[in-house]
Motif scaffolding. Structure first.
Motif, PDB file in Angstrom:
ATOM      1  N   ASP A 133      -2.469  -2.904   7.366  1.00 56.62           N
ATOM      2  CA  ASP A 133      -1.730  -2.840   6.416  1.00 56.62           C
ATOM      3  C   ASP A 133      -0.180  -3.115   7.230  1.00 56.62           C
ATOM      4  OD1 ASP A 133       0.253  -2.540   4.395  1.00 56.62           O
ATOM      5  OD2 ASP A 133       0.056  -0.312   4.597  1.00 56.62           O
ATOM      6  N   TRP A 156      -1.948  -5.700   2.017  1.00 54.57           N
ATOM      7  CA  TRP A 156      -3.145  -5.711   3.134  1.00 54.57           C
ATOM      8  C   TRP A 156      -3.404  -6.909   3.753  1.00 54.57           C
ATOM      9  CZ3 TRP A 156      -5.004  -0.897   5.332  1.00 54.57           C
ATOM     10  CH2 TRP A 156      -4.426   0.139   4.639  1.00 54.57           C
ATOM     11  N   ASP A 157      -4.020  -6.966   4.868  1.00 59.54           N
ATOM     12  CA  ASP A 157      -4.238  -8.209   5.377  1.00 59.54           C
ATOM     13  C   ASP A 157      -5.556  -8.065   6.468  1.00 59.54           C
ATOM     14  OD1 ASP A 157      -3.854 -10.805   6.681  1.00 59.54           O
ATOM     15  OD2 ASP A 157      -1.764 -10.640   7.340  1.00 59.54           O
ATOM     16  N   LEU A 205      -7.387  -5.511  -2.748  1.00 63.27           N
ATOM     17  CA  LEU A 205      -6.370  -5.209  -1.899  1.00 63.27           C
ATOM     18  C   LEU A 205      -5.526  -6.388  -1.467  1.00 63.27           C
ATOM     19  CD1 LEU A 205      -7.690  -2.271   0.038  1.00 63.27           C
ATOM     20  CD2 LEU A 205      -5.887  -2.244  -1.735  1.00 63.27           C
ATOM     21  N   THR A 215       3.782  -3.785   8.365  1.00 70.50           N
ATOM     22  CA  THR A 215       4.896  -3.250   7.841  1.00 70.50           C
ATOM     23  C   THR A 215       5.802  -4.165   7.476  1.00 70.50           C
ATOM     24  OG1 THR A 215       5.886  -2.924  10.117  1.00 70.50           O
ATOM     25  CG2 THR A 215       4.343  -1.234   9.275  1.00 70.50           C
ATOM     26  N   GLU A 273       4.246  -7.473   2.338  1.00 67.06           N
ATOM     27  CA  GLU A 273       3.833  -6.691   1.433  1.00 67.06           C
ATOM     28  C   GLU A 273       2.298  -7.183   1.405  1.00 67.06           C
ATOM     29  OE1 GLU A 273       5.035  -4.765  -1.250  1.00 67.06           O
ATOM     30  OE2 GLU A 273       6.981  -4.996   0.090  1.00 67.06           O
TER      31      GLU A 273
END
Length: 168
Positions: A41, A48-49, A136, A43, A46
């Motif tokens: 995630d 999740w990755d 997600l 910061t 935007e």
């Protein structure tokens, strides 16, 4: 170096300076023994990755993937084979990009337990089922992950060019 060599070098350097530059990213598909995939995630954006990040100037993509894992997750891993190269068209303020997605293999329970956030660029990490990953991830990232999983299963490799109309 002769005068002819110097002139040829200068000509080639000028041509190199005028050629297109591409942004390059290197991500890693990592699973646990239950078959869940590791997501992070960030910061700074935007959603999740997939773990990984941007390749620095003159850095090899595989080396960048390994560096990002060390810097962000404290994970020292020899990254495996290339699963996917995808061309991503320009979007927002960004030029086009080449995305390399490597196989990070399956972590054992001890390695999963040792994962930790070691960089403030990430706010979280978790292993998730494929169903949860699909919910997600942005459509583009889910598409990349799905192609990489298919390549991993088949022992192959994929090349794709992202449709500019696919959601980001």
């Amino acid at each position: 170096m002769t005068e002819d060599d110097a002139a040829r070098f200068a000509y080639l350097a000028e041509g190199n300076a005028k050629q297109a530059r591409k942004r390059v990213a290197a991500d890693v598909l990592i699973t646990d023994r239950a078959g869940r995939v590791l997501l992070v995630d960030p910061t700074y954006k935007e959603g999740w990755d997939i773990p990984g990040g941007m390749v620095e100037a003159n850095e090899k993509p595989r080396a960048a993937a390994e560096r990002e894992l060390r810097e962000e997750l404290g994970l020292t891993l020899t990254v495996g084979g290339l699963l996917l190269i995808e061309w991503v068209p320009p979007h927002g303020p960004w030029d086009d990009q080449l995305m390399f997605l490597f196989d990070g293999g399956t972590l054992d329970d001890a390695a999963v337990g040792d994962l930790r956030l070691t960089d403030d660029e990430l706010g979280g990490l978790k292993f998730v089922s494929l169903t949860e990953a699909k919910s997600l991830l942005k459509p583009r990232l889910w598409s990349q992950l799905d192609k990489a999983l298919t390549a991993r299963t088949s022992g192959g490799f994929a090349y794709a060019e992202l449709d500019p109309d696919v959601g980001r």
